[in-house]
Write a protein that holds these residues in place. Structure first.
Motif, PDB file in Angstrom:
ATOM      1  N   ARG A   1      57.314  22.069  48.060  1.00  0.00           N
ATOM      2  CA  ARG A   1      56.555  23.517  48.548  1.00  0.00           C
ATOM      3  C   ARG A   1      55.663  23.999  47.426  1.00  0.00           C
ATOM      4  O   ARG A   1      55.944  23.630  46.204  1.00  0.00           O
ATOM      5  N   VAL A   2      54.567  24.862  47.567  1.00  0.00           N
ATOM      6  CA  VAL A   2      53.906  25.483  46.593  1.00  0.00           C
ATOM      7  C   VAL A   2      54.284  26.985  46.614  1.00  0.00           C
ATOM      8  O   VAL A   2      54.788  27.836  47.144  1.00  0.00           O
ATOM      9  N   VAL A   3      53.982  27.416  45.173  1.00  0.00           N
ATOM     10  CA  VAL A   3      54.286  28.664  44.689  1.00  0.00           C
ATOM     11  C   VAL A   3      52.731  29.255  44.154  1.00  0.00           C
ATOM     12  O   VAL A   3      52.318  28.589  43.253  1.00  0.00           O
ATOM     13  N   PHE A   4      52.085  30.230  44.730  1.00  0.00           N
ATOM     14  CA  PHE A   4      50.931  30.414  44.455  1.00  0.00           C
ATOM     15  C   PHE A   4      51.085  32.113  43.506  1.00  0.00           C
ATOM     16  O   PHE A   4      52.387  32.496  43.698  1.00  0.00           O
ATOM     17  N   LEU A   5      50.717  31.863  42.229  1.00  0.00           N
ATOM     18  CA  LEU A   5      50.867  32.871  41.277  1.00  0.00           C
ATOM     19  C   LEU A   5      50.054  34.108  41.515  1.00  0.00           C
ATOM     20  O   LEU A   5      49.915  34.936  40.517  1.00  0.00           O
ATOM     21  N   GLY A   6      49.427  34.352  42.562  1.00  0.00           N
ATOM     22  CA  GLY A   6      48.544  35.538  42.547  1.00  0.00           C
ATOM     23  C   GLY A   6      47.047  35.368  42.310  1.00  0.00           C
ATOM     24  O   GLY A   6      46.352  34.190  41.751  1.00  0.00           O
ATOM     25  N   ASP A   7      46.270  36.519  42.429  1.00  0.00           N
ATOM     26  CA  ASP A   7      44.896  36.629  42.275  1.00  0.00           C
ATOM     27  C   ASP A   7      44.105  35.205  43.275  1.00  0.00           C
ATOM     28  O   ASP A   7      43.292  34.566  42.502  1.00  0.00           O
ATOM     29  N   LEU A   8      44.361  35.341  44.491  1.00  0.00           N
ATOM     30  CA  LEU A   8      43.660  34.627  45.252  1.00  0.00           C
ATOM     31  C   LEU A   8      42.101  35.040  45.276  1.00  0.00           C
ATOM     32  O   LEU A   8      41.200  34.297  45.645  1.00  0.00           O
ATOM     33  N   ILE A   9      41.804  36.506  45.345  1.00  0.00           N
ATOM     34  CA  ILE A   9      40.656  37.019  45.733  1.00  0.00           C
ATOM     35  C   ILE A   9      39.745  37.227  44.546  1.00  0.00           C
ATOM     36  O   ILE A   9      40.312  37.055  43.396  1.00  0.00           O
ATOM     37  N   ASP A  10      38.633  37.769  44.831  1.00  0.00           N
ATOM     38  CA  ASP A  10      37.629  38.269  43.910  1.00  0.00           C
ATOM     39  C   ASP A  10      37.025  37.393  42.951  1.00  0.00           C
ATOM     40  O   ASP A  10      37.314  36.222  42.777  1.00  0.00           O
ATOM     41  N   ARG A  11      35.718  37.205  42.850  1.00  0.00           N
ATOM     42  CA  ARG A  11      34.538  36.688  41.910  1.00  0.00           C
ATOM     43  C   ARG A  11      34.046  35.370  42.625  1.00  0.00           C
ATOM     44  O   ARG A  11      32.971  34.979  42.544  1.00  0.00           O
ATOM     45  N   GLY A  12      35.046  34.689  43.070  1.00  0.00           N
ATOM     46  CA  GLY A  12      34.616  33.123  43.845  1.00  0.00           C
ATOM     47  C   GLY A  12      33.914  33.101  45.096  1.00  0.00           C
ATOM     48  O   GLY A  12      33.640  34.334  45.943  1.00  0.00           O
TER      49      GLY A  12
ATOM     50  N   ILE B   1      54.542  33.432  47.478  1.00  0.00           N
ATOM     51  CA  ILE B   1      53.333  33.700  46.659  1.00  0.00           C
ATOM     52  C   ILE B   1      54.015  35.214  45.855  1.00  0.00           C
ATOM     53  O   ILE B   1      54.842  35.781  46.369  1.00  0.00           O
ATOM     54  N   VAL B   2      53.496  35.423  44.631  1.00  0.00           N
ATOM     55  CA  VAL B   2      53.669  36.698  44.081  1.00  0.00           C
ATOM     56  C   VAL B   2      52.403  37.250  44.207  1.00  0.00           C
ATOM     57  O   VAL B   2      51.296  36.916  43.916  1.00  0.00           O
ATOM     58  N   MET B   3      52.184  38.632  43.888  1.00  0.00           N
ATOM     59  CA  MET B   3      51.117  39.318  43.989  1.00  0.00           C
ATOM     60  C   MET B   3      50.638  39.464  42.531  1.00  0.00           C
ATOM     61  O   MET B   3      51.173  39.664  41.373  1.00  0.00           O
ATOM     62  N   GLY B   4      49.237  39.004  42.370  1.00  0.00           N
ATOM     63  CA  GLY B   4      48.502  39.327  41.287  1.00  0.00           C
ATOM     64  C   GLY B   4      48.058  40.636  41.109  1.00  0.00           C
ATOM     65  O   GLY B   4      47.805  41.399  41.980  1.00  0.00           O
ATOM     66  N   ASN B   5      47.263  41.067  39.954  1.00  0.00           N
ATOM     67  CA  ASN B   5      46.702  42.255  39.693  1.00  0.00           C
ATOM     68  C   ASN B   5      45.437  42.558  40.708  1.00  0.00           C
ATOM     69  O   ASN B   5      45.044  43.831  41.015  1.00  0.00           O
ATOM     70  N   HIS B   6      44.912  41.434  40.864  1.00  0.00           N
ATOM     71  CA  HIS B   6      43.789  41.756  41.992  1.00  0.00           C
ATOM     72  C   HIS B   6      43.956  41.884  43.404  1.00  0.00           C
ATOM     73  O   HIS B   6      43.356  42.804  43.966  1.00  0.00           O
ATOM     74  N   GLU B   7      45.133  41.657  43.790  1.00  0.00           N
ATOM     75  CA  GLU B   7      45.684  41.857  45.221  1.00  0.00           C
ATOM     76  C   GLU B   7      46.255  43.418  44.954  1.00  0.00           C
ATOM     77  O   GLU B   7      45.958  44.192  45.904  1.00  0.00           O
ATOM     78  N   TYR B   8      46.801  43.558  43.937  1.00  0.00           N
ATOM     79  CA  TYR B   8      47.042  45.224  43.858  1.00  0.00           C
ATOM     80  C   TYR B   8      45.749  46.000  43.657  1.00  0.00           C
ATOM     81  O   TYR B   8      45.763  47.103  44.302  1.00  0.00           O
ATOM     82  N   ASN B   9      44.923  45.588  42.925  1.00  0.00           N
ATOM     83  CA  ASN B   9      43.773  46.462  42.850  1.00  0.00           C
ATOM     84  C   ASN B   9      43.096  46.538  44.280  1.00  0.00           C
ATOM     85  O   ASN B   9      42.568  47.905  44.604  1.00  0.00           O
ATOM     86  N   ALA B  10      43.002  45.503  44.986  1.00  0.00           N
ATOM     87  CA  ALA B  10      42.278  45.745  46.353  1.00  0.00           C
ATOM     88  C   ALA B  10      43.066  46.838  47.167  1.00  0.00           C
ATOM     89  O   ALA B  10      42.590  47.492  47.928  1.00  0.00           O
TER      90      ALA B  10
ATOM     91  N   ASN C   1      33.855  48.732  41.457  1.00  0.00           N
ATOM     92  CA  ASN C   1      33.039  48.123  42.646  1.00  0.00           C
ATOM     93  C   ASN C   1      32.682  46.846  42.499  1.00  0.00           C
ATOM     94  O   ASN C   1      32.577  46.084  43.343  1.00  0.00           O
ATOM     95  N   ARG C   2      32.185  46.776  41.161  1.00  0.00           N
ATOM     96  CA  ARG C   2      31.834  45.572  40.756  1.00  0.00           C
ATOM     97  C   ARG C   2      32.957  44.263  40.652  1.00  0.00           C
ATOM     98  O   ARG C   2      32.739  43.183  41.274  1.00  0.00           O
ATOM     99  N   VAL C   3      34.316  44.626  40.325  1.00  0.00           N
ATOM    100  CA  VAL C   3      35.418  43.601  40.557  1.00  0.00           C
ATOM    101  C   VAL C   3      35.674  43.120  41.882  1.00  0.00           C
ATOM    102  O   VAL C   3      35.793  41.966  42.097  1.00  0.00           O
ATOM    103  N   ILE C   4      35.634  44.106  42.823  1.00  0.00           N
ATOM    104  CA  ILE C   4      36.008  43.745  44.323  1.00  0.00           C
ATOM    105  C   ILE C   4      34.836  43.292  44.932  1.00  0.00           C
ATOM    106  O   ILE C   4      34.715  42.964  46.214  1.00  0.00           O
ATOM    107  N   LYS C   5      33.653  43.531  44.661  1.00  0.00           N
ATOM    108  CA  LYS C   5      32.283  43.382  45.524  1.00  0.00           C
ATOM    109  C   LYS C   5      32.220  42.197  46.266  1.00  0.00           C
ATOM    110  O   LYS C   5      32.062  42.138  47.468  1.00  0.00           O
ATOM    111  N   GLU C   6      32.512  41.079  45.796  1.00  0.00           N
ATOM    112  CA  GLU C   6      32.545  39.526  46.240  1.00  0.00           C
ATOM    113  C   GLU C   6      33.161  39.324  47.486  1.00  0.00           C
ATOM    114  O   GLU C   6      33.136  38.782  48.630  1.00  0.00           O
ATOM    115  N   THR C   7      34.700  40.080  47.292  1.00  0.00           N
ATOM    116  CA  THR C   7      35.702  40.107  48.360  1.00  0.00           C
ATOM    117  C   THR C   7      35.298  40.866  49.394  1.00  0.00           C
ATOM    118  O   THR C   7      35.231  40.436  50.646  1.00  0.00           O
TER     119      THR C   7
END
Length: 328
Positions: free
Chosen positions: A39-50, A71-80, A104-110
């Motif tokens: 099984r996979v465990v994701f460490l968060g921060d799926l979003i932003d930038r890419g 999965i656990v929540m990353g700071n970018h999921e929390y920020n969103a 605004n800049r951090v979340i723009k791509e998302t």
């Protein structure tokens, strides 16, 4: 089951995530990446930038919902979540996270990539609310940035299992609250302020007045003993002695504790272990670094030979990949 494959910060590199899963032996069945024995465990921060944020989110979400991943929540999921939640009237602001130029800049791509898919974005935000802030399987632990046992225990009393609710999210934007301290420590780690007038011009384009410090040095004496980020400290600040109040801010994760997996810290180069029981899996994927996994199969002491990674190609944003899934 043989074990877990823990995957670091994806930050919208969805095609590379698909390539890494294929390398790890996961294959799509019914639109979900699956492995017969792991099984996979994701460490968060799926979003932003890419360049392929929706792809990254949908791969992970489908795996989690089908029981193929955690999965656990990353700071970018929390920020969103905070950016997109209106604040209660008594907060004196419109949004929980201010819509400042920096934010605004951090979340723009998302937001750009979800602009034509508003219902999907609402569903994604609802899924973020289901993400725990930590996972403790007994034999191993997972948190996005920093394991602080005192705050993990406090979180579990407030939100059993580490899954937050709306009131906890609202409280988290006020610096004098327990919710703020929990989010700040578990998803952002320890930051130590730089001297007045000193700044770090970071490689990600931001100017910072603090630096990221780790939490596993047994008897740290100087700033250089605890700094954990790609950017160097200016001048001779690495030799600066830690003050008593700075020592007090540093939790300690000892070698007698279970293996711990974290992301968040923008490591560079070939993946390596900072200690025998801690692995950081964030290797700057979105800066054309590596998307890194660790194949854990029950070992109490980690082994650097268990890292698996895929280099993120410079052309990923422009060239379609055959393994991409159409989620429309």
């Amino acid at each position: 089951m043989e074990g877990y494959d823990l995957i670091g910060d994806v930050h919208g590199c969805g095609a590379t995530l698909a390539a890494l899963l294929e390398r790890l032996g996961y294959h799509q069945r019914g639109g979900v990446y699956r492995h017969p024995r792991r099984r996979v465990v994701f460490l968060g921060d799926l979003i932003d930038r890419g360049p392929r944020i929706r792809l990254a989110v949908n791969i992970a979400r489908r795996m989690v919902e089908e029981g193929e991943a955690h999965i656990v929540m990353g700071n970018h999921e929390y920020n969103a979540l905070a950016y997109c939640h209106r604040a209660p009237r008594q907060h004196g602001r419109e949004w929980l996270r201010e819509h400042s130029p920096r934010h605004n800049r951090v979340i723009k791509e998302t937001l750009d990539q979800y602009r034509d898919h508003p219902a999907e974005w609402d569903e994604t935000l609802s899924w973020f609310m289901e993400m725990p802030l930590y996972l403790d399987f007994g034999e191993l632990r997972v948190v996005h940035a920093c394991w602080d046992q005192t705050l993990v225990d406090a979180l579990n009393r407030e939100c059993p299992g580490g899954v937050i609710d709306e009131p906890f999210l609202q409280q988290s934007v006020a610096p004098d609250t327990l919710a703020y301290r929990i989010f700040d420590r578990l998803t952002r780690g320890v930051h130590l302020p730089l001297p007045p007038g000193v700044e770090i011009h970071s490689g990600d384009g931001f100017t910072r007045r603090s630096f990221r410090a780790h939490f596993w040095a047994r008897e740290p004496r100087t700033w250089g003993d605890v700094i954990f980020q790609p950017d160097n400290l200016p001048d001779d600040l690495e030799e600066r002695e830690l003050k008593a109040d700075e020592h007090a801010r540093l939790p300690h994760y000892g070698l007698d504790q279970p293996p711990l997996f974290i992301g968040h810290y923008w490591c560079e180069g070939i993946p390596a272990l900072p200690t025998a029981n801690i692995a950081c899996l964030d290797y700057s994927a979105v800066k054309f670094g590596r998307l890194v996994a660790y194949r854990w199969s029950g070992e109490e002491r980690l082994d650097a030979n268990h890292f698996v990674w895929v280099r993120v190609p410079q052309e990923e944003a422009a060239r379609p990949r055959p393994w991409e899934i159409d989620f429309d």
